[in-house]
Enzyme design. Structure first.
Site, mmCIF file in Angstrom:
data_model
loop_
_atom_site.group_PDB
_atom_site.id
_atom_site.type_symbol
_atom_site.label_atom_id
_atom_site.label_comp_id
_atom_site.label_asym_id
_atom_site.label_seq_id
_atom_site.Cartn_x
_atom_site.Cartn_y
_atom_site.Cartn_z
ATOM 1 N N CYS A 323 17.005 5.021 -16.736
ATOM 2 C CA CYS A 323 17.046 6.151 -17.673
ATOM 3 C C CYS A 323 18.241 6.109 -18.612
ATOM 4 O O CYS A 323 18.379 6.982 -19.469
ATOM 5 C CB CYS A 323 17.030 7.465 -16.904
ATOM 6 S SG CYS A 323 15.645 7.590 -15.765
ATOM 7 N N HIS A 464 23.164 14.641 -19.270
ATOM 8 C CA HIS A 464 21.930 14.006 -18.787
ATOM 9 C C HIS A 464 21.109 15.037 -18.020
ATOM 10 O O HIS A 464 19.922 15.187 -18.278
ATOM 11 C CB HIS A 464 22.282 12.818 -17.901
ATOM 12 C CG HIS A 464 21.098 12.052 -17.415
ATOM 13 N ND1 HIS A 464 20.251 11.382 -18.268
ATOM 14 C CD2 HIS A 464 20.608 11.842 -16.157
ATOM 15 C CE1 HIS A 464 19.299 10.785 -17.572
ATOM 16 N NE2 HIS A 464 19.490 11.064 -16.290
ATOM 17 N N GLU A 475 26.986 14.949 -11.906
ATOM 18 C CA GLU A 475 27.446 14.956 -13.293
ATOM 19 C C GLU A 475 28.501 16.035 -13.503
ATOM 20 O O GLU A 475 29.507 15.813 -14.192
ATOM 21 C CB GLU A 475 26.276 15.165 -14.245
ATOM 22 C CG GLU A 475 26.662 15.045 -15.701
ATOM 23 C CD GLU A 475 25.472 15.036 -16.651
ATOM 24 O OE1 GLU A 475 25.680 14.758 -17.849
ATOM 25 O OE2 GLU A 475 24.340 15.313 -16.198
ATOM 26 N N LYS A 494 16.655 18.712 -21.176
ATOM 27 C CA LYS A 494 15.456 18.389 -20.406
ATOM 28 C C LYS A 494 14.645 19.624 -20.029
ATOM 29 O O LYS A 494 13.502 19.508 -19.589
ATOM 30 C CB LYS A 494 15.833 17.535 -19.196
ATOM 31 C CG LYS A 494 16.291 16.141 -19.627
ATOM 32 C CD LYS A 494 16.696 15.270 -18.476
ATOM 33 C CE LYS A 494 17.076 13.872 -18.961
ATOM 34 N NZ LYS A 494 18.263 13.850 -19.845
ATOM 35 N N HIS A 499 12.041 14.952 -18.838
ATOM 36 C CA HIS A 499 12.850 13.734 -18.806
ATOM 37 C C HIS A 499 12.062 12.611 -19.473
ATOM 38 O O HIS A 499 11.057 12.144 -18.933
ATOM 39 C CB HIS A 499 13.186 13.381 -17.357
ATOM 40 C CG HIS A 499 14.179 12.276 -17.210
ATOM 41 N ND1 HIS A 499 14.611 11.503 -18.277
ATOM 42 C CD2 HIS A 499 14.840 11.792 -16.121
ATOM 43 C CE1 HIS A 499 15.477 10.610 -17.852
ATOM 44 N NE2 HIS A 499 15.632 10.763 -16.546
ATOM 45 N N PHE A 560 18.380 5.417 -12.360
ATOM 46 C CA PHE A 560 18.201 4.881 -11.018
ATOM 47 C C PHE A 560 19.005 3.594 -10.858
ATOM 48 O O PHE A 560 19.074 2.764 -11.760
ATOM 49 C CB PHE A 560 16.730 4.568 -10.772
ATOM 50 C CG PHE A 560 15.875 5.773 -10.471
ATOM 51 C CD1 PHE A 560 16.439 7.003 -10.195
ATOM 52 C CD2 PHE A 560 14.495 5.665 -10.465
ATOM 53 C CE1 PHE A 560 15.647 8.100 -9.908
ATOM 54 C CE2 PHE A 560 13.695 6.758 -10.184
ATOM 55 C CZ PHE A 560 14.264 7.971 -9.903
#
Length: 573
Positions: A323, A464, A475, A494, A499, A560
C-alpha cells in the site's frame, strides 16, 4: 577556607547557596585593601566578564578541590541583543559560564520562534522578547546571524521539483474537482456491492468508482487495458492538460518524448483479468483464453499504457511496495527529475482490486470493516473509537512533476514543491504494523530531512490511517514520537474513499497538494468519535485553515510487510 587564604587559580563559591546551585568563580588575583578586608578579582571558570569582590578576611568561602590555570580562562562579554533585527535562520547560544560542567544551549529561529530542537519532540521554544532578556552576569550569550548567500557563487545542487498538474479517478467521481469538493463537503463514495459474484461474501461494501472508465476511452484502446490501466490513463490525461500541456501527448505539446517519464505504483493492478482467463480455461478450454490475458495482467500495464497514450519514451517505471506503492513511485520520480534523468514525470498510483477473491481474502484476515453504509455514515472510520477495519477501494491519482526551471520557463501554474521523500521498513511482521511506530517515525524524519527542512516546519499530515485498530495506533505513536507536544493538524481520507491500495498514495498526494495550494485541510469523516487515546489533532467536522508557521505537508503510506513511504510537499508563495 577563609577569604584571606585563597590564592589565584582557586575555584570558589562565595556562599553555600552558590555552591548548591553550581555558581563558581576562579580567583584571578588578590589584593589586600585594609587589615580587615581583601579584594578578589573573579572570573567564571568557562570564561566571561570579570567581577571584583571585597570580602572580610575571615569570611568563609567554599573552595573546590581543583585549581585552574588563570591564563587559560578567556574574558568574554555577551552580545548586545536589544537592537538586533532577528531573522529566521539566526542562531543564539547561551552558556552558563559559572558552572564548570555546563553545556552550551543553542536555539535557532524558525517561523518567528526560537527552537531548542528543530527536529526534536521536546518542543522547547522561546520568543524574541525572551531571547533578548537572556543576558545575565552568570551567562554568555552569542548571536550568530544567518549566513548571507553569495549571489555569485556557483552551487551545484539537485534540481528543485514542483507539482504542475493533478489528475484523479476516485470513488467520489471522475476528476480532481469531484475529489476536492467531496473531501471538503465530508462526503464518501463507499457503496454496497450488488453483483451476484459478491452475494456470498461476509463483507459487501467497497469504495468503487461510480463511472465505467471503459466508456470514457476509445473502444479499441479500452479493450487492451485492464481496469487499473484505464483509471491511470484517465487520471494521467487530466493531470497532463491541467499542467498546461496539449491533449494528445509529448509531440503535440512540443516536448522531447525522451525527457518525460512515467512512475506509477500498483500492487496487483487488476486481478480480475487473470481470474477471468483461468475461468475460461477451465470452462471452455485453451482456445477461449484471450492472447491479451498476459499483457493485461502484469502490474506494469498501467505505466505502459500511460506511456503509450501520451507517447512518453523517457521511462515507464512500476513500483510495487504494497500500500506504499503510489507514494514510493512519486518519490522515485522526484529523484529522476532532481538528478537530470528526465525533466517531467507523471507519477502516482492506480489499482482495481475490488474482486470477489480479494474481498474474501481480506475478510478472512478480519481486516475489513463490518460497518455498513445504510445510515449514511462511512463504514471506514479512521482514528475513530469504533473503527474495526478498512474498506477496500479502487481508483487512480497522478501528479505532473517538473523541474522548477522547466516549469518557470513555460509559465506553468505551480501547486507546490515536491520537496522530498523517505522510506523505511518495519522488519516486524508480514501484515501487522510494528506497534512502536519506530519504522514510520524513521520514514517521516527522513522525508523531512530529504526536503531540506526540519520537523518544526511541518504544518499538516495526510495520514495513512486505514481505520484498523493496530494500524492507526502505530501511526499515532510514530507521529507523537516525531512531533512531541506540537499540535500538527492531521487528516485521513479513507473515510471518504476507502483504502485504494496501490493508488492510495497517489490520490492522497493529490489531496495534499491541493491542501497546500488552497490553504485548507479537509476534515476526516467516518461517523464515529475520535479516539482520544491516539493523542493527535485530528481535523473533524469542518475544514480547517493550514497553519502559517511552517511550510511542509506530509503524505503517509504504509503497506503489508512493513513498507513505509512518506512524501514531503512544500508550500510555495
Amino acid at each position: 577556607m577563609s577569604a584571606a587564604e585563597v590564592i589565584p587559580g582557586d575555584l570558589i563559591a562565595l556562599t553555600p547557596d552558590d555552591a548548591e546551585r553550581a555558581c563558581w568563580y576562579v580567583v584571578m588575583h588578590t589584593l589586600p585593601e585594609t587589615p580587615e578586608t581583601i579584594r578578589l578579582a573573579l572570573r567564571p571558570p568557562l570564561g566571561g566578564a570579570d567581577r571584583d569582590e571585597t570580602l572580610g578576611r575571615n569570611l568563609r568561602v567554599t573552595v573546590a578541590c581543583h585549581r585552574m590555570d588563570v591564563g587559560a580562562i578567556p574574558r568574554l562579554d555577551s552580545d548586545e541583543l536589544g537592537t538586533v533585527e532577528f531573522r529566521d535562520g539566526d542562531r543564539v547560544t547561551s552558556l552558563r559560564v559559572v558552572d564548570p560542567h555546563a553545556d552550551e544551549v543553542s536555539y535557532e529561529r524558525r517561523w518567528g520562534v526560537w527552537h531548542r530542537e528543530l527536529d526534536g519532540a521536546a518542543g522547547e521554544v522561546a520568543t524574541d522578547a525572551e531571547v533578548r532578556g537572556w543576558g545575565d552576569p552568570e551567562s554568555v550569550v552569542r548571536h550568530r546571524p544567518r549566513p548571507e548567500r553569495d549571489a555569485g557563487a556557483v552551487v551545484r545542487e539537485p534540481r528543485r521539483v514542483v507539482v504542475t498538474g493533478l489528475g484523479a479517478v476516485t470513488p467520489l467521481g471522475l476528476g480532481v474537482g469531484e475529489l476536492w469538493r467531496g473531501l471538503l463537503d465530508g462526503r464518501h463514495g463507499i457503496r454496497e456491492l450488488d453483483g451476484e459474484e459478491f452475494a456470498e461474501l461476509p463483507v459487501r461494501v467497497a469504495g468503487t468508482v461510480p463511472v465505467d472508465p471503459a466508456e470514457l476511452l476509445p473502444r479499441a484502446a479500452a479493450r487492451r487495458m485492464n481496469r487499473a490501466a484505464q483509471f491511470a490513463v484517465l487520471a494521467a490525461r487530466e493531470a497532463w492538460t491541467d499542467a498546461g500541456f496539449v491533449a494528445g501527448g509529448t509531440r503535440e505539446s512540443g516536448l522531447a518524448p525522451e525527457r518525460v517519464g512515467v512512475s506509477l505504483g500498483t500492487i496487483l493492478g487488476d486481478a480480475s483479468v487473470l481470474v477471468g482467463g483461468d475461468r475460461k480455461l477451465r470452462e471452455k478450454g485453451p482456445r477461449a483464453v484471450s492472447p491479451l490475458t498476459t499483457p493485461m495482467t502484469v502490474p506494469s500495464q498501467a505505466a505502459s499504457q500511460v506511456s503509450l497514450d501520451l507517447h512518453i519514451t523517457g521511462e515507464a517505471r512500476t513500483v510495487t511496495a504494497a500500500c506504499a506503492s503510489g507514494t514510493e513511485a512519486i518519490g522515485a520520480a522526484i529523484d529522476r527529475i532532481r538528478y537530470g534523468r528526465v525533466d517531467i514525470a507523471l507519477a502516482g498510483g492506480a489499482e482495481a482490486v475490488v474482486t470477489p477473491a480479494i474481498m474474501a481474502s481480506f475478510a478472512a484476515m478480519r481486516a475489513l470493516s463490518t460497518h455498513g453504509p445504510a445510515d449514511g455514515s462511512s463504514p471506514s472510520r479512521p482514528f475513530g473509537k469504533d473503527r474495526d477495519g478498512f474498506v477496500n477501494g479502487e481508483g487512480a491519482g497522478v501528479l505532473v512533476l517538473e523541474a522548477e526551471e522547466h516549469a518557470r520557463a513555460r509559465g506553468a501554474r505551480i501547486y507546490c514543491e515536491a520537496a522530498g521523500w523517505g522510506l523505511s521498513a518495519d522488519a516486524h511482521h508480514m501484515a501487522a504494523p510494528d506497534p512502536s511506530g519506530a519504522g514510520v517515525a524513521l520514514a517521516v524524519r527522513r522525508a523531512v530531512r530529504d526536503a531540506g527542512g526540519h520537523v518544526v516546519d511541518v504544518v499538516h499530515v495526510n495520514a495513512h490511517a486505514t481505520a484498523t485498530v493496530e494500524g492507526d495506533l502505530a501511526e499515532a505513536e510514530a507521529l507523537r514520537a516525531v512531533f512531541g507536544r506540537r499540535a500538527v493538524p492531521v487528516t485521513a481520507l479513507k473515510g471518504h474513499l476507502g483504502h485504494l491500495q496501490g493508488a492510495a498514495g497517489g490520490v492522497e498526494a493529490v489531496a495534499t497538494a491541493l491542501t497546500l495550494h488552497h490553504g485548507v485541510v479537509p476534515p476526516t469523516v467516518g461517523g464515529g468519535e475520535s479516539d482520544d487515546a491516539l493523542g493527535l489533532d485530528v481535523v473533524v467536522g469542518v475544514p480547517r485553515e493550514v497553519p502559517g508557521d511552517g511550510d511542509l505537508a506530509l503524505s503517509n503510506s504504509f503497506g503489508f510487510g512493513g513498507h513505509n513511504a512518506v512524501l514531503a510537499l512544500r508550500r510555495m508563495e
